[in-house]
Motif scaffolding. Structure first.
Motif, PDB file in Angstrom:
ATOM      1  N   ASN A 120     125.046  22.982  88.599  1.00 10.03           N
ATOM      2  CA  ASN A 120     124.285  22.859  89.841  1.00 10.03           C
ATOM      3  C   ASN A 120     124.516  21.482  90.457  1.00 10.03           C
ATOM      4  N   GLU A 121     123.987  21.314  91.669  1.00  6.98           N
ATOM      5  CA  GLU A 121     124.196  20.077  92.410  1.00  6.98           C
ATOM      6  C   GLU A 121     123.519  18.882  91.754  1.00  6.98           C
ATOM      7  N   ILE A 122     122.339  19.094  91.191  1.00  7.10           N
ATOM      8  CA  ILE A 122     121.592  17.990  90.592  1.00  7.10           C
ATOM      9  C   ILE A 122     122.374  17.350  89.447  1.00  7.10           C
ATOM     10  N   ILE A 123     122.906  18.172  88.552  1.00  6.17           N
ATOM     11  CA  ILE A 123     123.659  17.639  87.407  1.00  6.17           C
ATOM     12  C   ILE A 123     124.928  16.941  87.882  1.00  6.17           C
ATOM     13  N   ALA A 124     125.574  17.486  88.918  1.00  8.22           N
ATOM     14  CA  ALA A 124     126.778  16.850  89.458  1.00  8.22           C
ATOM     15  C   ALA A 124     126.446  15.488  90.069  1.00  8.22           C
TER      16      ALA A 124
END
Length: 258
Positions: free
Chosen positions: A71-75
């Motif tokens: 997901n975007e948060i982990i990236a």
């Protein structure tokens, strides 16, 4: 997740280097959902959506991208840690830039350390050299985890509107492990091999993968039907994408009240 039409739900962290003689050796780390569009923005300057730090210092070359984040948060967390290795607890052991290193070499050295740290070393990431001319080989003692491939070439981004969810997600099904019925889509995992008819409860396959590798968090394991080596992260991303498509289809079929 990749298909014949490209990657869907793409989240990547990239490394740029400037080929402007005035700014030779300058690097920049960023996050994107579309690397082809993003490099154009950087080279277009702030007026075209480029970053303040890269505006007017190009042309820039996107040489490397790490993708496969769930997901975007982990990236974005990965991006921040790569940009600021000394400000996070996981990378405090990494020494600063050496006098003999270029900015590019230093950024790559930080990356080799990151890929060996949790939580990143458990993710189904791909290290992709977009411009092989700039490729740096991983040191023998700092190879990425075996489940992380090193790829080459541009990334093709697929349009989510064209994604076709597999008929294998049609319910109900029976789990190949516990033999019980699977009646909720969010609990169903299928093999990434299109011709395989594996269907398992998420929890059942997680337990099997964990027992095979003797770790609490599943990373990879063999399909109980075709025996293909599967990455847990790819199975979850495939499920998330199919669940998302199914939800949109239901919303379209739902009658409009009022």
């Amino acid at each position: 997740m990749e298909s014949d039409n490209g990657y869907y739900n793409f989240f990547g962290c990239y490394l740029l280097t400037s080929v402007n003689p005035k700014y030779k050796g300058w690097t920049y780390i960023g996050f994107t959902v579309d690397p082809n569009k993003r490099i154009k923005q950087h080279n277009g300057g702030r007026r075209f959506g480029g970053a303040k730090r890269t505006s007017g210092k190009g042309p820039w070359v996107m040489i490397l991208i790490v993708h496969g984040f769930p997901n975007e948060i982990i990236a974005l967390q990965f991006e921040w840690a790569w940009q600021n290795p000394k400000n996070g607890r996981r990378l405090r052991h990494v020494t600063g830039k050496r006098n003999t290193e270029s900015g590019l070499e230093y950024r790559f050295r930080v990356l080799t350390e990151m890929l060996r740290c949790q939580p990143w070393r458990s993710l189904p990431l791909t290290i992709r050299w977009l411009d092989p001319e700039y490729e740096i080989r991983f040191p023998v003692s700092y190879q990425p985890p075996q489940h992380m491939p090193i790829a080459y070439g541009r990334v093709k981004i697929g349009n989510i509107k064209h994604y076709q969810a597999s008929d294998r997600y049609l319910l109900p099904k029976h789990c190949n492990i516990c033999k019980c019925r699977i009646e909720v889509l969010e609990e169903l995992l299928i093999c990434t091999m299109p011709d395989c008819h594996m269907s398992c409860h998420l929890i059942c396959l997680a337990e099997q993968f964990s027992s095979e590798s003797a770790i609490m968090i599943p990373i990879r394991g063999n399909c109980p039907v075709c025996k293909l080596d599967l990455l847990w992260g790819e199975l979850i991303m495939q499920l998330k994408l199919s669940t998302r498509i199914n939800k949109k289809k239901k919303e379209k079929r739902a009658p409009i009240s009022g």
